[in-house]
Design a protein around this motif. Structure first.
Motif, PDB file in Angstrom:
ATOM      1  N   ALA A 190       0.847  -1.189   0.000  1.00  0.00           N
ATOM      2  CA  ALA A 190       0.000   0.000   0.000  1.00  0.00           C
ATOM      3  C   ALA A 190       0.883   1.240   0.000  1.00  0.00           C
ATOM      4  CB  ALA A 190      -0.933   0.010   1.214  1.00  0.00           C
ATOM      5  N   TYR A 191       0.347   2.309  -0.557  1.00  0.00           N
ATOM      6  CA  TYR A 191       1.035   3.598  -0.517  1.00  0.00           C
ATOM      7  C   TYR A 191      -0.011   4.698  -0.600  1.00  0.00           C
ATOM      8  CZ  TYR A 191       0.410   3.654  -5.610  1.00  0.00           C
ATOM      9  OH  TYR A 191      -0.118   3.627  -6.869  1.00  0.00           O
ATOM     10  N   GLY A 192       0.422   5.920  -0.259  1.00  0.00           N
ATOM     11  CA  GLY A 192      -0.497   7.049  -0.285  1.00  0.00           C
ATOM     12  C   GLY A 192       0.206   8.324   0.141  1.00  0.00           C
ATOM     13  N   ALA A 239     -10.522  -1.818  -1.681  1.00  0.00           N
ATOM     14  CA  ALA A 239     -10.566  -0.623  -2.525  1.00  0.00           C
ATOM     15  C   ALA A 239     -11.776   0.239  -2.206  1.00  0.00           C
ATOM     16  CB  ALA A 239     -10.575  -1.027  -3.999  1.00  0.00           C
ATOM     17  N   THR A 270     -10.986   2.326   1.379  1.00  0.00           N
ATOM     18  CA  THR A 270      -9.730   3.039   1.622  1.00  0.00           C
ATOM     19  C   THR A 270      -9.939   4.313   2.437  1.00  0.00           C
ATOM     20  OG1 THR A 270     -10.002   4.068  -0.555  1.00  0.00           O
ATOM     21  CG2 THR A 270      -8.583   2.126  -0.428  1.00  0.00           C
ATOM     22  N   TYR A 319      -4.336   9.629   3.262  1.00  0.00           N
ATOM     23  CA  TYR A 319      -4.996   9.019   2.114  1.00  0.00           C
ATOM     24  C   TYR A 319      -4.271   7.733   1.725  1.00  0.00           C
ATOM     25  CZ  TYR A 319      -7.087  13.644   1.692  1.00  0.00           C
ATOM     26  OH  TYR A 319      -7.752  14.811   1.948  1.00  0.00           O
ATOM     27  N   GLU A 349      -3.851   5.634  -1.414  1.00  0.00           N
ATOM     28  CA  GLU A 349      -4.077   5.725  -2.851  1.00  0.00           C
ATOM     29  C   GLU A 349      -4.256   4.361  -3.499  1.00  0.00           C
ATOM     30  OE1 GLU A 349      -1.117   8.061  -4.771  1.00  0.00           O
ATOM     31  OE2 GLU A 349      -1.274   9.733  -3.366  1.00  0.00           O
ATOM     32  N   ASN A 350      -3.552   3.361  -3.009  1.00  0.00           N
ATOM     33  CA  ASN A 350      -3.634   2.059  -3.668  1.00  0.00           C
ATOM     34  C   ASN A 350      -3.250   0.958  -2.691  1.00  0.00           C
ATOM     35  OD1 ASN A 350      -3.890   0.256  -5.966  1.00  0.00           O
ATOM     36  ND2 ASN A 350      -1.676   0.068  -5.886  1.00  0.00           N
ATOM     37  N   ILE A 351      -3.956  -0.164  -2.804  1.00  0.00           N
ATOM     38  CA  ILE A 351      -3.623  -1.399  -2.089  1.00  0.00           C
ATOM     39  C   ILE A 351      -3.511  -2.487  -3.144  1.00  0.00           C
ATOM     40  CG2 ILE A 351      -4.361  -3.097  -0.388  1.00  0.00           C
ATOM     41  CD1 ILE A 351      -5.880  -0.929   1.053  1.00  0.00           C
ATOM     42  N   SER A 352      -2.338  -3.066  -3.287  1.00  0.00           N
ATOM     43  CA  SER A 352      -2.090  -4.014  -4.367  1.00  0.00           C
ATOM     44  C   SER A 352      -1.582  -5.334  -3.813  1.00  0.00           C
ATOM     45  CB  SER A 352      -1.074  -3.442  -5.364  1.00  0.00           C
ATOM     46  OG  SER A 352       0.160  -3.174  -4.712  1.00  0.00           O
ATOM     47  N   GLU A 363      -1.789 -11.433  -8.368  1.00  0.00           N
ATOM     48  CA  GLU A 363      -2.617 -10.692  -9.322  1.00  0.00           C
ATOM     49  C   GLU A 363      -2.838 -11.504 -10.597  1.00  0.00           C
ATOM     50  OE1 GLU A 363      -0.786  -6.959  -9.993  1.00  0.00           O
ATOM     51  OE2 GLU A 363      -1.500  -6.070  -8.109  1.00  0.00           O
TER      52      GLU A 363
END
Length: 332
Positions: free
Chosen positions: A87-89, A144, A147, A173, A175-178, A184
């Motif tokens: 994750a990042y943000g 998603a 978040t 915030y 921004e994305n969880i991958s 994937e």
């Protein structure tokens, strides 16, 4: 002293934090008046032994600061089991308590920037994010959509730690969880199979498309034969898929062993003694009663399922008792 909006002035007098000035205009009276110091303290090399310092602290928000997980976080997903996520943000931070910020972070540094503490704040965010994700129980496929709530929850959990530094985090915030690339890829395959729907119909459609493409081939027969061969092969694959299912042949269930027979229930009888009913007695009990004379052929007996009272000699199950009865002793 002029303190502008978005600033706070921390007044340090003789090495001790004296006061914090919010935006406004102030008149300060200190122990080191310039002219008086020069006249009275020439023996100190024209340097006053009484010194005061003022630190200006920016109280506006520092925005667009980055955070992210260096290594994947392992969590337990209710559908996929143990998975690794990244994750990042971004986050926003501001100084909420200038005095504590100066005491705990800045110290005697004459110029301090947010970059000097951002690394520590990122570590705090990642640590708390890992704990929140592990305890939330939210499936990976639903993260998603959550978040915003996760960001607020992480910011609330971090607020206590940041208060110790005189800081606050108004916004955080995600921004994305991958997922890792291998996970994937497996998820994409599963999604593709779900979109294909009925594999038999999909195979027939693919075979028809191959035959159409072969008919358009200007080379003629060779391409047509290849198309027919491909179509027949895919049709056979479709039949096999229809018989075996989308995941291969289903294992045949092992034959179930028949249940054990029920335990037989011993039949019991009741005896008629005038106007009274005695019993119940088992067949063994009746055999002993026959020996001691309390049961005879003329005794009326009844058992469950029997149509009324009958003589003992008229019941097949009891008639055998009278056949094995020994004869009376001689001289009786």
């Amino acid at each position: 002293l002029t303190v502008r909006e978005g600033q706070a002035a921390v007044f340090v007098h003789e090495g001790q934090l004296a006061d914090v000035f919010t935006p406004g205009l102030y008149m300060l009276e200190t122990n080191n008046m310039p002219i008086l110091t020069t006249l009275q303290h020439w023996d100190h090399g024209f340097q006053s032994p009484f010194k005061s310092e003022i630190y200006f602290v920016n109280t506006t928000r520092f925005s667009n600061l980055k955070w992210g997980t260096k290594n994947p976080i392992i969590c337990r997903d209710p559908e996929f089991g143990p998975v690794r996520i990244r994750a990042y943000g971004t986050y926003t931070i501001k100084v909420s308590d200038p005095a504590r910020f100066l005491t705990e972070i800045v110290g005697t540094d004459g110029e301090f920037t947010m970059d000097e503490i951002s690394y520590q704040i990122r570590n705090i965010i990642v640590q708390e994010f890992s704990r929140v994700i592990a305890s939330s129980g939210i499936p990976v496929l639903d993260m998603a959509a959550n978040t915003a709530d996760l960001g607020k929850l992480v910011a609330a959990q971090i607020s206590g730690t940041l208060e110790q530094y005189g800081l606050s985090m108004p916004e955080l915030y995600i921004e994305n969880i991958s997922l890792p690339p291998a996970v994937e890829e497996a998820l994409d395959k599963r999604t593709s199979m779900g979109m294909a729907g009925d594999l038999g119909k999909f195979t027939q459609y693919s075979a028809a498309e191959a035959m159409t493409a072969a008919a358009r081939n200007p080379n003629g027969g060779g391409g047509m034969g290849a198309g027919l061969g491909m179509g027949m092969g895919m049709a056979m694959a479709g039949q096999m898929a229809a018989q075996s299912g989308p995941w291969g042949a289903a294992p045949q269930p092992a034959p179930m062993s028949p249940p054990p027979p029920p335990t037989p229930v011993e039949k019991v009888w009741h005896l008629a003694d005038g106007t009274e009913t005695k019993g119940p007695y088992s067949r063994a009990d009746l055999g002993r009663m026959l020996l001691d004379g309390s049961l005879s052929r003329e005794t009326y007996v009844w058992a469950a399922g029997q149509d009324g009272w009958k003589k003992a000699e008229d019941i097949d199950e009891l008639a055998q008792l009278f056949t094995i009865l020994p004869p009376p002793p001689p001289g009786a």
